[in-house]
Scaffold this motif. Structure first.
Motif: not given
Length: 181
Positions: A103-111
């Protein structure tokens, strides 16, 4: 309730509106091929239920159920959406805790300014008329991360291709064969 198998992969891609989540998820699916279920928050919430995003909404349980069913059926699963941490965090933690496989989680941190720019480049004029810059700014939550550091944060400097490649490699999907049935 334990779900999936040691071979199944669960990938969660979160971020603000117009951060690229749907594009990343679609490219992962296209890169992998058959045998990967794509569970989009907007599809479950807007299309299936025609529900607003509210605390305790029915879509939360529906997403959970579809992900679990897909994992138990032997599919790898990519869940994508804004999935605000305060509304969806418990459900996502349950999925992560119950899944037997990777299981893997990603957060796209876009201003926010980049979010507004990306949104304006969308090709669907009806969507652009429905979702305004004001709404994007109202919905925006800076670094709305899940607790316990479970997410890999990917910044605006990562291209779509780089992000997809990273996720495919990190999760092991790059080395797995697609279904042929």
């Amino acid at each position: 309730m334990i779900v999936g198998s040691e071979e199944t992969r669960l990938v969660i891609v979160r971020g603000n509106s117009a951060s690229g989540k749907s594009s990343v998820a679609a490219e992962i699916r296209a890169s992998f091929g058959r045998g990967l279920a794509l569970v989009g928050q907007d599809n479950m919430r807007r299309t299936v239920l025609r529900e607003r995003d509210v605390p305790g909404g029915a879509n939360i349980g529906l997403i959970d159920m579809v992900v679990r069913y897909s994992l138990d059926a032997g599919y790898h699963v990519v869940v994508e959406g804004i999935l605000y941490a305060d509304r969806y965090g418990d459900m996502l933690a349950g999925l992560l805790g119950d899944h037997r496989g990777v299981s893997s989680c990603y957060y796209l941190d876009i201003p926010i300014e980049e979010t507004v720019t990306r949104h304006a480049s969308k090709a669907d004029p009806d969507y652009l008329a429905q979702v305004t810059e004001r709404e994007l700014r109202d919905w925006y939550r800076e670094r709305d991360l899940l607790p316990d550091g479970v997410e890999t944060v990917i910044g605006a400097d990562s291209t779509l291709a780089d992000t997809v490649e990273r996720i495919m490699c990190d999760t092991g999907l790059a080395g797995l064969a697609a279904r042929v049935d």
